[in-house]
Write a protein that holds these residues in place. Structure first.
Motif, PDB file in Angstrom:
ATOM      1  N   LEU A  12       0.747  -1.220  -0.212  1.00 53.33           N
ATOM      2  CA  LEU A  12      -0.081  -0.099  -0.017  1.00 53.33           C
ATOM      3  C   LEU A  12       0.843   1.312  -0.094  1.00 53.33           C
ATOM      4  CD1 LEU A  12      -2.829  -1.245   2.484  1.00 53.33           C
ATOM      5  CD2 LEU A  12      -2.869  -0.968  -0.036  1.00 53.33           C
ATOM      6  N   HIS A  13       2.008   1.107   0.562  1.00 46.76           N
ATOM      7  CA  HIS A  13       2.856   2.529   0.459  1.00 46.76           C
ATOM      8  C   HIS A  13       4.182   2.297  -0.449  1.00 46.76           C
ATOM      9  CE1 HIS A  13       0.998   2.534   4.437  1.00 46.76           C
ATOM     10  NE2 HIS A  13       1.014   3.784   4.185  1.00 46.76           N
ATOM     11  N   CYS A  14       4.484   0.988  -0.779  1.00 45.26           N
ATOM     12  CA  CYS A  14       5.585   1.204  -2.038  1.00 45.26           C
ATOM     13  C   CYS A  14       5.355   1.745  -3.522  1.00 45.26           C
ATOM     14  CB  CYS A  14       6.141  -0.562  -2.271  1.00 45.26           C
ATOM     15  SG  CYS A  14       7.709  -0.658  -3.338  1.00 45.26           S
ATOM     16  N   LYS A  15       5.882   2.675  -3.841  1.00 42.66           N
ATOM     17  CA  LYS A  15       5.691   3.166  -5.118  1.00 42.66           C
ATOM     18  C   LYS A  15       6.781   2.752  -6.085  1.00 42.66           C
ATOM     19  CE  LYS A  15       8.027   7.775  -3.942  1.00 42.66           C
ATOM     20  NZ  LYS A  15       7.612   8.752  -3.100  1.00 42.66           N
ATOM     21  N   GLY A  16       7.700   1.846  -5.738  1.00 47.29           N
ATOM     22  CA  GLY A  16       8.363   1.201  -6.795  1.00 47.29           C
ATOM     23  C   GLY A  16       9.604   2.288  -7.214  1.00 47.29           C
ATOM     24  N   CYS A  17      10.069   3.096  -6.349  1.00 45.88           N
ATOM     25  CA  CYS A  17      11.035   4.208  -6.562  1.00 45.88           C
ATOM     26  C   CYS A  17      12.464   3.492  -6.975  1.00 45.88           C
ATOM     27  CB  CYS A  17      11.108   5.153  -5.606  1.00 45.88           C
ATOM     28  SG  CYS A  17      11.682   4.653  -4.035  1.00 45.88           S
ATOM     29  N   ALA A  18      12.689   2.269  -6.319  1.00 44.09           N
ATOM     30  CA  ALA A  18      13.815   1.386  -6.368  1.00 44.09           C
ATOM     31  C   ALA A  18      15.194   2.138  -5.693  1.00 44.09           C
ATOM     32  CB  ALA A  18      14.513   1.371  -7.934  1.00 44.09           C
ATOM     33  N   LEU A  19      14.810   2.905  -4.365  1.00 49.09           N
ATOM     34  CA  LEU A  19      15.933   3.666  -3.899  1.00 49.09           C
ATOM     35  C   LEU A  19      16.460   2.408  -3.192  1.00 49.09           C
ATOM     36  CD1 LEU A  19      14.474   7.133  -2.570  1.00 49.09           C
ATOM     37  CD2 LEU A  19      16.568   6.556  -4.392  1.00 49.09           C
ATOM     38  N   CYS A  20      15.562   1.499  -2.551  1.00 48.47           N
ATOM     39  CA  CYS A  20      15.964   0.713  -1.654  1.00 48.47           C
ATOM     40  C   CYS A  20      17.111  -0.531  -2.730  1.00 48.47           C
ATOM     41  CB  CYS A  20      15.004  -0.334  -1.385  1.00 48.47           C
ATOM     42  SG  CYS A  20      13.648  -0.885  -2.223  1.00 48.47           S
ATOM     43  N   VAL A  21      16.512  -0.656  -3.734  1.00 52.14           N
ATOM     44  CA  VAL A  21      17.345  -1.713  -4.925  1.00 52.14           C
ATOM     45  C   VAL A  21      18.856  -1.006  -4.769  1.00 52.14           C
ATOM     46  CG1 VAL A  21      17.648  -2.432  -6.943  1.00 52.14           C
ATOM     47  CG2 VAL A  21      15.221  -2.309  -5.956  1.00 52.14           C
ATOM     48  N   SER A  22      19.023   0.223  -5.247  1.00 54.44           N
ATOM     49  CA  SER A  22      20.227   0.809  -5.339  1.00 54.44           C
ATOM     50  C   SER A  22      21.079   1.008  -3.927  1.00 54.44           C
ATOM     51  CB  SER A  22      20.279   2.165  -6.158  1.00 54.44           C
ATOM     52  OG  SER A  22      19.448   3.010  -5.019  1.00 54.44           O
ATOM     53  N   LEU A  36       2.100  -6.032  -9.284  1.00 53.53           N
ATOM     54  CA  LEU A  36       1.545  -4.554  -9.264  1.00 53.53           C
ATOM     55  C   LEU A  36       0.875  -4.343  -7.883  1.00 53.53           C
ATOM     56  CD1 LEU A  36       0.152  -3.789 -12.720  1.00 53.53           C
ATOM     57  CD2 LEU A  36       2.382  -2.910 -11.916  1.00 53.53           C
ATOM     58  N   THR A  37       1.338  -3.361  -7.191  1.00 55.69           N
ATOM     59  CA  THR A  37       0.567  -2.988  -5.865  1.00 55.69           C
ATOM     60  C   THR A  37      -0.696  -2.420  -6.353  1.00 55.69           C
ATOM     61  OG1 THR A  37       1.141  -0.673  -6.129  1.00 55.69           O
ATOM     62  CG2 THR A  37       2.771  -2.236  -5.025  1.00 55.69           C
ATOM     63  N   PRO A  38      -1.880  -2.186  -5.252  1.00 55.45           N
ATOM     64  CA  PRO A  38      -2.951  -1.622  -5.567  1.00 55.45           C
ATOM     65  C   PRO A  38      -2.941  -0.224  -6.300  1.00 55.45           C
ATOM     66  CG  PRO A  38      -2.946  -2.690  -3.329  1.00 55.45           C
ATOM     67  CD  PRO A  38      -1.529  -2.539  -3.932  1.00 55.45           C
ATOM     68  N   LYS A  39      -1.900   0.382  -6.154  1.00 53.62           N
ATOM     69  CA  LYS A  39      -1.765   1.739  -6.993  1.00 53.62           C
ATOM     70  C   LYS A  39      -1.174   1.654  -8.273  1.00 53.62           C
ATOM     71  CE  LYS A  39      -1.420   4.419  -2.552  1.00 53.62           C
ATOM     72  NZ  LYS A  39      -0.498   5.331  -1.728  1.00 53.62           N
ATOM     73  N   GLY A  40      -0.510   0.461  -8.676  1.00 48.30           N
ATOM     74  CA  GLY A  40      -0.070   0.159 -10.007  1.00 48.30           C
ATOM     75  C   GLY A  40       1.370   0.252 -10.148  1.00 48.30           C
ATOM     76  N   TYR A  41       2.251   0.043  -9.149  1.00 50.59           N
ATOM     77  CA  TYR A  41       3.595   0.001  -9.122  1.00 50.59           C
ATOM     78  C   TYR A  41       4.066  -1.180  -8.969  1.00 50.59           C
ATOM     79  CZ  TYR A  41       2.839   5.066  -7.837  1.00 50.59           C
ATOM     80  OH  TYR A  41       2.382   6.475  -7.944  1.00 50.59           O
ATOM     81  N   HIS A  42       5.293  -1.462  -9.179  1.00 49.56           N
ATOM     82  CA  HIS A  42       6.138  -2.735  -9.077  1.00 49.56           C
ATOM     83  C   HIS A  42       6.775  -2.635  -7.706  1.00 49.56           C
ATOM     84  CE1 HIS A  42       5.636  -4.391 -13.038  1.00 49.56           C
ATOM     85  NE2 HIS A  42       5.687  -3.133 -13.597  1.00 49.56           N
ATOM     86  N   PRO A  43       6.301  -3.368  -6.762  1.00 51.65           N
ATOM     87  CA  PRO A  43       7.270  -3.479  -5.367  1.00 51.65           C
ATOM     88  C   PRO A  43       8.462  -3.973  -5.197  1.00 51.65           C
ATOM     89  CG  PRO A  43       5.269  -5.082  -5.500  1.00 51.65           C
ATOM     90  CD  PRO A  43       5.389  -4.438  -6.531  1.00 51.65           C
ATOM     91  N   ALA A  44       9.011  -3.418  -4.455  1.00 51.33           N
ATOM     92  CA  ALA A  44      10.459  -4.340  -3.978  1.00 51.33           C
ATOM     93  C   ALA A  44      10.235  -5.519  -3.317  1.00 51.33           C
ATOM     94  CB  ALA A  44      10.996  -3.068  -3.302  1.00 51.33           C
ATOM     95  N   HIS A  45      11.142  -6.646  -3.504  1.00 53.47           N
ATOM     96  CA  HIS A  45      10.992  -7.458  -2.919  1.00 53.47           C
ATOM     97  C   HIS A  45      12.381  -8.272  -2.886  1.00 53.47           C
ATOM     98  CE1 HIS A  45      10.974  -9.352  -6.894  1.00 53.47           C
ATOM     99  NE2 HIS A  45      11.317 -10.512  -6.460  1.00 53.47           N
ATOM    100  N   LEU A  46      12.908  -9.477  -1.859  1.00 55.35           N
ATOM    101  CA  LEU A  46      13.924 -10.102  -2.091  1.00 55.35           C
ATOM    102  C   LEU A  46      13.972 -11.031  -3.039  1.00 55.35           C
ATOM    103  CD1 LEU A  46      14.636 -10.922   1.732  1.00 55.35           C
ATOM    104  CD2 LEU A  46      15.603  -9.299   0.502  1.00 55.35           C
ATOM    105  N   ILE A  47      15.241 -11.025  -3.825  1.00 56.01           N
ATOM    106  CA  ILE A  47      15.373 -11.947  -4.830  1.00 56.01           C
ATOM    107  C   ILE A  47      16.395 -13.236  -4.619  1.00 56.01           C
ATOM    108  CG2 ILE A  47      14.849 -10.106  -6.529  1.00 56.01           C
ATOM    109  CD1 ILE A  47      17.938  -9.772  -7.081  1.00 56.01           C
ATOM    110  N   ALA A  48      17.165 -12.925  -3.487  1.00 52.99           N
ATOM    111  CA  ALA A  48      17.954 -14.150  -3.134  1.00 52.99           C
ATOM    112  C   ALA A  48      18.429 -14.058  -1.795  1.00 52.99           C
ATOM    113  CB  ALA A  48      19.472 -13.694  -3.824  1.00 52.99           C
ATOM    114  N   ASP A  49      18.772 -14.860  -1.185  1.00 52.23           N
ATOM    115  CA  ASP A  49      19.528 -15.313   0.065  1.00 52.23           C
ATOM    116  C   ASP A  49      20.694 -14.242   0.386  1.00 52.23           C
ATOM    117  OD1 ASP A  49      17.584 -16.978   0.865  1.00 52.23           O
ATOM    118  OD2 ASP A  49      18.914 -18.715   0.456  1.00 52.23           O
ATOM    119  N   GLY A  50      20.930 -13.679   1.435  1.00 49.70           N
ATOM    120  CA  GLY A  50      21.954 -12.763   1.799  1.00 49.70           C
ATOM    121  C   GLY A  50      21.611 -11.601   2.463  1.00 49.70           C
TER     122      GLY A  50
END
Length: 83
Positions: A12-22, A36-50
């Motif tokens: 509900l709050h993630c807007k897919g800005c990717a600051l966390c990714v970088s 997609l989130t309810p607001k239409g953004y691609h949310p962040a998520h974990l992609i690997a262990d570590g």
């Protein structure tokens, strides 16, 4: 033994800005291009262990959408040394 952590992203709050990714020093966060989130953004998520639970991602998130969890290390109790 390395510390283990994980994140939960509030859709509900993630807007897919990717600051966390970088900002992730472990490079284990990406945008989920399959969802997609309810607001239409691609949310962040974990992609690997570590993930170490360092919380850098949560600190840089402008919308406070990330909750970080860190596994509490179990310390083994050593037997007392006899004199």
């Amino acid at each position: 033994m390395p510390v283990k952590g994980w994140i939960e992203v509030d859709d509900l709050h993630c807007k897919g800005c990717a600051l966390c990714v970088s900002a992730c020093p472990q490079d284990v966060i990406a945008l989920d291009m399959e969802r997609l989130t309810p607001k239409g953004y691609h949310p962040a998520h974990l992609i690997a262990d570590g993930c170490t639970g360092c919380a850098v991602c949560a600190i840089v998130c402008p919308d406070a959408a990330i909750t970080v969890y860190r596994e509490v290390p179990v310390h083994t109790k050593k037997a007392p040394v006899s004199a």
